[in-house]
Design an enzyme around this catalytic site. Structure first.
Site, mmCIF file in Angstrom:
data_model
loop_
_atom_site.group_PDB
_atom_site.id
_atom_site.type_symbol
_atom_site.label_atom_id
_atom_site.label_comp_id
_atom_site.label_asym_id
_atom_site.label_seq_id
_atom_site.Cartn_x
_atom_site.Cartn_y
_atom_site.Cartn_z
ATOM 1 N N GLN A 126 0.811 -1.201 0.000
ATOM 2 C CA GLN A 126 0.000 0.000 0.000
ATOM 3 C C GLN A 126 0.852 1.261 0.000
ATOM 4 O OE1 GLN A 126 -2.465 -2.061 3.439
ATOM 5 N NE2 GLN A 126 -3.306 -0.048 3.049
ATOM 6 N N PHE B 96 -6.018 -4.173 3.591
ATOM 7 C CA PHE B 96 -6.675 -3.797 4.854
ATOM 8 C C PHE B 96 -5.729 -3.154 5.861
ATOM 9 C CE2 PHE B 96 -8.891 -7.764 3.384
ATOM 10 C CZ PHE B 96 -10.005 -7.128 2.870
ATOM 11 N N GLU C 13 0.673 -1.815 4.581
ATOM 12 C CA GLU C 13 1.044 -0.399 4.625
ATOM 13 C C GLU C 13 2.534 -0.233 4.903
ATOM 14 O OE1 GLU C 13 -0.078 3.705 7.040
ATOM 15 O OE2 GLU C 13 -1.517 2.064 6.961
ATOM 16 N N ARG D 84 -5.004 7.656 17.177
ATOM 17 C CA ARG D 84 -6.348 7.631 16.578
ATOM 18 C C ARG D 84 -7.353 6.981 17.524
ATOM 19 N NH1 ARG D 84 -9.026 8.447 11.620
ATOM 20 N NH2 ARG D 84 -7.124 9.200 10.623
ATOM 21 N N ARG E 273 -7.731 -1.841 9.086
ATOM 22 C CA ARG E 273 -8.905 -1.017 8.783
ATOM 23 C C ARG E 273 -9.520 -0.413 10.056
ATOM 24 N NH1 ARG E 273 -13.406 -3.526 4.738
ATOM 25 N NH2 ARG E 273 -14.243 -1.586 3.894
ATOM 26 N N PHE F 84 -7.665 1.580 12.087
ATOM 27 C CA PHE F 84 -6.420 2.164 12.588
ATOM 28 C C PHE F 84 -6.543 2.647 14.036
ATOM 29 C CE2 PHE F 84 -2.693 5.035 12.384
ATOM 30 C CZ PHE F 84 -1.807 4.235 11.672
ATOM 31 N N THR G 58 -3.365 11.279 10.650
ATOM 32 C CA THR G 58 -3.143 12.031 11.891
ATOM 33 C C THR G 58 -1.748 12.647 11.930
ATOM 34 O OG1 THR G 58 -2.557 9.944 12.980
ATOM 35 C CG2 THR G 58 -4.824 10.712 13.218
ATOM 36 N N ALA H 54 -5.806 5.467 5.757
ATOM 37 C CA ALA H 54 -6.551 6.532 6.444
ATOM 38 C C ALA H 54 -7.810 6.929 5.687
ATOM 39 C CB ALA H 54 -5.654 7.747 6.687
ATOM 40 N N GLU I 170 -12.836 3.039 5.858
ATOM 41 C CA GLU I 170 -12.732 2.559 7.235
ATOM 42 C C GLU I 170 -13.967 2.799 8.106
ATOM 43 O OE1 GLU I 170 -8.235 2.950 8.639
ATOM 44 O OE2 GLU I 170 -8.919 4.710 7.548
#
Length: 619
Positions: free
Chosen positions: A40, A71, A75, A153, A185, A187, A285, A354, A570
């Protein structure tokens, strides 16, 4: 006037994407290396590969073709496997392919962070929350990875949709001897929301009031009830409208009466209703990540290639970007080819995460297309022999263009009837030495956050939704089934309603798996015993509800977002919290105690039996 104290624990969750981690590295000249990686975050993989090889990033090109799911699990964690493949390719001078089987992928990669929480809440006789103290612990595994941001988060979303006049929230990232947990998903937001939703349920129980009414009394509202604990003013808070529409569409009051009547008549089967809202902040964030580029290339035959910084993992980003490019450029979708995301085409990109893939890349694609259109406008005017003010363009125009003699659609025309096609304009531009490629760039405006102070505006906007779930539980076995799910979700002006509805449905079902059936089992020595779908149960057709009604909120244009749309990846995951609340209600109807998560049939049966053992008269 009243206080409650409690704890909660949310479980880990395996990503179980269809395509496991994979990387193919090919050595090049220079020296250099090109890696096709299921990631990702192509730029993140580029950074890791360059660091491992001791090279500059200019010697490493990462290409991310369409992925078979991610998902969040790809990342950051795809970079290390891309580096292993690249290392082998550089040292052998031959292409190297690395692909995990399912068991190795589960063992070697991280999952959703398990969280534990302790809380104390103060409230009045009407159920208004007056004060809240929350402490969170996130199990990071053996390395930090994204854990600090995930914890952030979670803290941002403990409030969910509710105004908290006095609050103290503290979080800790805990290092443990286990695989490094990572993005998934939501986060961290689902782990935070569960805490406040459990509190709402317990306050309702303590006061003998309807849980929906308790939620309504605590919703954000006009000033001073419009400011989140970290200082951001909510603006267009849509939850009251969403809840009202959900209540009407689902027939909430009638369902409550039906559930009560069923439970009174059935000693060994009980039903439960859960209804929960979702307020989900949209933006990275870490503010610096909210920027991305695009690169659109046009050829003299009137076709185009579309490059942007987003990756496709099944969420439909490529389709939405094609739609944006087609609209802004005025070219049919079939004449545009979406290219695999690559670091040599669009550099220094954030991960596709995100829920911001469409927001960021859509604006960058639009910027590139607008640059091209402004270059081609005078060329089209010259081809038509009129001034630029007299030219009507297909680009950004909702009107149907006139047809040319060959049956194709015009790209530029006049009210007098003159018209010219896109390919002809492109040829004339090339002959006039007008560049036919353009870069676009977008950075989300007006977001900032002072982390030491815990204050700022970390989110560009909020996505809203609400779900009602009805379940039925067998008190003799703990087996359960969802009877109905009703969802109202705010996606702004949807770019593609079919894709968005699919994301809402899929997100809900994946959240349902997290809270009810997906359970990692470990040996005493710390080895994973659940190493594939034969032992790790994800939701199947049997877990989907008989009634699954999804409605996208209407008249919901979002300002300052690409074509008025809102993120949808998400937030719907968090709608499944309503299912756990419904199961909780059904278990309590048996006289049981609150079940743990995931609420597997075994966990539900234990909760029912433990409650009966503590209160034999409950039978």
């Amino acid at each position: 006037p009243h206080r409650l104290m409690g704890t909660s624990a949310t479980p880990e969750q395996e990503h179980l994407y269809l395509e496991t981690h994979i990387a193919i590295a090919v050595p090049g000249e220079g020296p250099s290396v090109e890696v096709r990686s299921s990631t990702q975050h192509p730029t993140g993989a580029q950074v890791i590969v360059a660091r491992v090889l001791g090279w500059g990033r200019h010697q490493v090109n990462i290409i991310s073709p369409r992925m078979g799911g991610a998902f969040g699990g790809k990342e950051t964690q795809g970079g290390q496997w891309a580096a292993v493949a690249a290392l082998g390719a550089v040292h052998t001078g031959r292409p190297v392919k690395l692909r995990f089987d399912r068991g190795d992928d589960i063992v070697l990669t991280g999952r959703r962070h398990p969280f534990e929480a302790a809380w104390e809440v103060g409230y009045d006789d009407e159920g208004h929350l007056l004060s809240l103290i929350v402490e969170l612990w996130a199990d990071a595994g053996h390395a930090a990875d994204l854990s600090p941001s995930i914890l952030d988060r979670a803290l941002y979303h403990v409030d969910n949709a509710y105004w908290l006049p006095e609050v103290r929230m503290t979080g800790h990232v805990v290092r443990t001897d286990s695989p490094s947990n990572t993005a998934f998903r939501g986060f961290g937001a689902p782990q935070g929301m569960v805490v406040i939703e459990q509190i709402m349920e317990q306050v309702a129980d303590a006061l003998g009031l309807d849980p929906l009414e308790i939620r309504r009394r605590n919703l954000y509202g006009p000033a001073p009830r419009d400011r989140a604990p970290y200082g951001q003013v909510l603006g267009d808070f849509r939850i009251p409208r969403v809840l009202a529409e959900l209540e009407a569409r689902a027939g909430y009051r009638a369902r409550l009466a039906e559930v009560a009547a069923f439970n009174a008549a059935h000693p060994h089967r009980k039903r439960g209703l859960g209804i929960t809202p979702v307020k989900f902040g949209i933006s990275f964030t870490s503010s610096f990540l909210n920027q991305v580029g695009a690169y659109v290339v046009v050829y003299t035959d009137g076709t185009a290639q579309l490059n942007h910084g987003g990756t496709e993992m099944g969420q439909g980003l490529y389709t939405k970007m094609l739609q944006v490019c087609s609209h802004e450029l005025g070219v049919p979708v079939g004449r545009i080819r979406p290219m695999p995301t690559a670091t040599d085409k669009v550099p220094n990109t954030p991960p596709t995460a995100a829920s911001s893939g469409t927001d960021l890349n859509g604006q960058a694609v639009r910027a590139a297309c607008l640059t091209l259109v402004e270059r081609l406008r005078p060329v089209a005017a010259a081809a038509l022999g009129v001034s630029m003010e007299e030219v009507i363009l297909a680009a950004g125009n909702g009107a149907a263009p006139p047809a040319l003699e060959d049956g194709s659609a015009a790209w530029a025309w006049t009210k007098a009837g003159a018209a010219v096609g896109f390919a002809a304009v492109c040829v004339k531009a090339w002959m006039s030495r007008v560049p036919l490629a353009a870069a676009g760039y977008y950075a989300t405006p007006d977001i900032h956050y002072d982390r030491p102070a815990g204050r700022g505006k970390p989110f560009h906007y909020y996505a809203y939704g609400a779900a009602l779930t009805e379940v039925e539980v067998d008190g003799l076995t703990g087996a359960w089934r969802p009877r109905a799910v009703h969802i109202v979700h705010d996606v702004g002006d949807s770019l593609n309603p079919d894709l968005d509805r699919g994301q809402v449905e899929g997100g809900y079902v994946q959240g349902l798996g997290w809270l009810t059936c997906e359970q990692m089992v470990w040996s005493a020595e710390g080895h994973a015993l659940t190493r594939g779908p034969s032992t790790y149960k994800i939701p199947a057709v049997g877990e989907t509800p008989e009634i699954f009604a999804v409605h996208l909120l209407e008249h919901a244009t979002a300002p300052d977002v690409i074509h008025g749309s809102k993120a949808v990846g998400e937030p719907p995951f968090c709608l499944a919290i309503s299912a756990w609340m419904a199961l909780r209600r059904a278990v309590l109807a048996f006289g049981g105690r609150e079940p743990i998560m995931p609420a597997t049939p075994e966990a539900l049966l234990l909760a029912i039996e433990d409650g009966r053992a503590a209160s034999p008269s409950a039978d």
